[in-house]
Every structure is written in C-alpha cells, then in structure tokens.
Design a protein around this motif. Structure first.
Motif, short mmCIF file in Angstrom:
data_model
loop_
_atom_site.label_atom_id
_atom_site.label_comp_id
_atom_site.label_asym_id
_atom_site.label_seq_id
_atom_site.Cartn_x
_atom_site.Cartn_y
_atom_site.Cartn_z
N ASP A 137 28.79 19.85 21.60
CA ASP A 137 29.33 19.55 22.93
C ASP A 137 30.77 19.08 22.75
O ASP A 137 31.02 18.10 22.04
CB ASP A 137 28.52 18.43 23.59
CG ASP A 137 27.68 18.91 24.73
OD1 ASP A 137 27.67 20.11 25.00
OD2 ASP A 137 27.02 18.06 25.37
N ILE A 155 30.60 24.07 30.70
CA ILE A 155 29.70 23.17 31.44
C ILE A 155 30.39 22.70 32.70
O ILE A 155 31.52 22.37 32.71
CB ILE A 155 29.31 21.96 30.57
CG1 ILE A 155 28.64 22.44 29.29
CG2 ILE A 155 28.39 21.04 31.30
CD1 ILE A 155 28.36 21.36 28.30
N ARG A 190 30.03 23.92 25.67
CA ARG A 190 28.93 23.77 24.71
C ARG A 190 28.97 24.99 23.81
O ARG A 190 28.98 26.12 24.29
CB ARG A 190 27.60 23.68 25.46
CG ARG A 190 26.45 23.34 24.56
CD ARG A 190 25.24 22.90 25.33
NE ARG A 190 25.48 21.53 25.79
CZ ARG A 190 24.92 21.02 26.87
NH1 ARG A 190 24.12 21.74 27.61
NH2 ARG A 190 25.16 19.78 27.22
N ARG A 208 27.77 11.83 27.01
CA ARG A 208 26.50 12.12 26.32
C ARG A 208 25.35 12.31 27.29
O ARG A 208 24.19 12.28 26.90
CB ARG A 208 26.16 10.98 25.37
CG ARG A 208 27.13 10.84 24.26
CD ARG A 208 26.74 9.71 23.36
NE ARG A 208 27.70 9.62 22.28
CZ ARG A 208 27.45 9.04 21.14
NH1 ARG A 208 26.29 8.49 20.92
NH2 ARG A 208 28.38 9.00 20.21
N ARG A 209 25.67 12.44 28.56
CA ARG A 209 24.69 12.66 29.62
C ARG A 209 23.75 11.46 29.83
O ARG A 209 22.64 11.61 30.30
CB ARG A 209 23.87 13.92 29.36
CG ARG A 209 24.71 15.15 29.27
CD ARG A 209 24.37 16.04 30.37
NE ARG A 209 25.19 17.23 30.27
CZ ARG A 209 25.47 17.95 31.29
NH1 ARG A 209 25.00 17.64 32.45
NH2 ARG A 209 26.21 19.01 31.17
N GLU A 210 24.21 10.28 29.48
CA GLU A 210 23.46 9.06 29.75
C GLU A 210 23.82 8.60 31.16
O GLU A 210 24.98 8.67 31.56
CB GLU A 210 23.83 7.96 28.75
CG GLU A 210 23.58 8.33 27.32
CD GLU A 210 24.29 7.41 26.34
OE1 GLU A 210 23.74 7.23 25.26
OE2 GLU A 210 25.38 6.92 26.66
N ARG A 211 22.82 8.12 31.88
CA ARG A 211 23.08 7.59 33.22
C ARG A 211 23.05 6.08 33.15
O ARG A 211 22.09 5.50 32.67
CB ARG A 211 22.05 8.11 34.20
CG ARG A 211 22.26 9.58 34.43
CD ARG A 211 21.43 10.10 35.52
NE ARG A 211 21.69 11.53 35.60
CZ ARG A 211 21.65 12.21 36.69
NH1 ARG A 211 21.33 11.62 37.81
NH2 ARG A 211 21.89 13.50 36.68
N ARG A 256 34.86 20.78 29.58
CA ARG A 256 33.68 20.66 28.71
C ARG A 256 33.12 22.03 28.40
O ARG A 256 32.97 22.86 29.29
CB ARG A 256 32.59 19.84 29.40
CG ARG A 256 32.92 18.37 29.48
CD ARG A 256 31.77 17.58 30.00
NE ARG A 256 30.68 17.61 29.03
CZ ARG A 256 29.45 17.26 29.32
NH1 ARG A 256 29.14 16.86 30.53
NH2 ARG A 256 28.52 17.30 28.41
N GLU A 266 27.64 8.85 34.74
CA GLU A 266 27.08 9.73 33.71
C GLU A 266 28.13 9.85 32.62
O GLU A 266 29.25 10.29 32.87
CB GLU A 266 26.74 11.10 34.29
CG GLU A 266 26.07 12.00 33.28
CD GLU A 266 25.67 13.33 33.88
OE1 GLU A 266 24.47 13.58 34.00
OE2 GLU A 266 26.58 14.11 34.23
N THR A 267 27.75 9.47 31.40
CA THR A 267 28.68 9.50 30.28
C THR A 267 28.79 10.91 29.73
O THR A 267 28.04 11.81 30.13
CB THR A 267 28.22 8.56 29.15
OG1 THR A 267 27.02 9.07 28.58
CG2 THR A 267 28.01 7.15 29.67
N THR A 277 34.27 17.90 24.68
CA THR A 277 34.91 17.44 25.91
C THR A 277 36.36 17.12 25.60
O THR A 277 36.65 16.30 24.73
CB THR A 277 34.20 16.19 26.47
OG1 THR A 277 32.82 16.48 26.64
CG2 THR A 277 34.82 15.78 27.80
#
Length: 167
Positions: free
Chosen positions: A133, A167, A88, A58-61, A86, A55-56, A135
């Motif tokens: 967001d 987060i 938000r 950017r919340r991409e899997r 992290r 999971e990046t 990080t």
C-alpha cells in the motif's frame, strides 16, 4: 439540591453539546479532510454529535471525542492544491515480501522532494501475492500525474508481473 445534582450529572453532556456547536461553527475541518490530532493522522469519515471518526492510512478507524478535539491542536493537512494519492501494488510472491517493500521505498525516495510529507509504504499479504500500500501526498496537484506515473512506471519495470490498483 435536586437541581444542582441534575446540572452536575449532565455537565459532560452540556459541555459536549457546546463544543459540538463551536467546532461546527468554526468549520476547521469537514468530511474527507486529512487532519492530525495529537499525532493521530487520518481522513475524517464521520462527524458525530459527541466526536469524529478518522480513518488512518492503515485503514484503522479511530474515534476522537469533542472534549479531546477542543483541548488539542488540529492540523488540517488538506489544502486547496494538495492531494493524497493512494495505490495498491500486487506483486507475485516469487519476490520476497521484504525485498519488494524495500525496493518500492527506494523507488519512492527518488521523488521525495515533490511530496509534502513522508510517503507511507505498508506491506501486506493476500493469497499468493505481496501487497504494498503506497500513499503519497503531493502539495502541488499539477505535479501529481507526472511524478505518480514516474513511480508506477519504475515499479512495473522492476516487477513486470505486478498489478497496480488506484484506491
């Protein structure tokens, strides 16, 4: 001939099976570690029989097969003393979104020397709020609290109506 055909048809399965045991035996990473494979950086969220899911930020899997893992350099960025932080930040849209993003980047740039990698600052929109967001990866966990609080205090000073959620 039939035996040879069976072996050839299952060659990928056998190779994948062998690689799985090799990766699990070397224990180069585990679930929760932040790793980089071929320029793809993410947190290991699942280790499957035929590969892993990352999971990046950017919340991409992303799925990475065992074959690709064994042929790539794996950089495990999780260290015993490092820590990924992290948050938000919800900012009312009375402030222009790009202006808010640039201001947060400016604030974070003041502590760049304490970070082990380039901070990730992403922009999003939710309802009538600008969402930033943030990080930051601290190499020294003991400095985490001091410098993260410094950044968040400055964000709140800049945007008094902002809401910050970890987060």
């Amino acid at each position: 001939m039939l035996g040879l055909a069976i072996v050839i048809s299952f060659a990928d399965v056998l190779r994948n099976w062998g690689i799985q045991f090799l990766l699990r035996g070397t224990k180069s990473f585990k679930i929760g570690d932040w790793i980089e494979v071929d320029g793809i950086f993410g947190r290991v969220i699942s280790i499957e029989d035929n590969g892993i899911f990352l999971e990046t930020a950017r919340r991409e899997r992303i799925f990475i097969s065992n074959i690709r893992l064994i042929n790539s350099i794996i950089i495990n960025r999780t260290t015993p003393i490092g820590y990924m932080y992290r948050v938000r930040i919800y900012i009312p849209q009375t402030v222009k979104p790009l202006e808010a993003l640039e201001r947060v980047k400016e604030i974070v740039s003041k502590i760049k020397g304490e970070l082990s990698s380039e901070p990730t600052v992403l922009l999003g929109l939710e309802k009538n709020m600008t969402v930033v967001d943030l990080t930051m990866e601290f190499l020294n966990v003991y400095k985490l609290e001091v410098f993260s609080e410094k950044v968040l205090e400055e964000v709140l000073r800049e945007f008094p109506e902002a809401v910050i959620k970890r987060i």
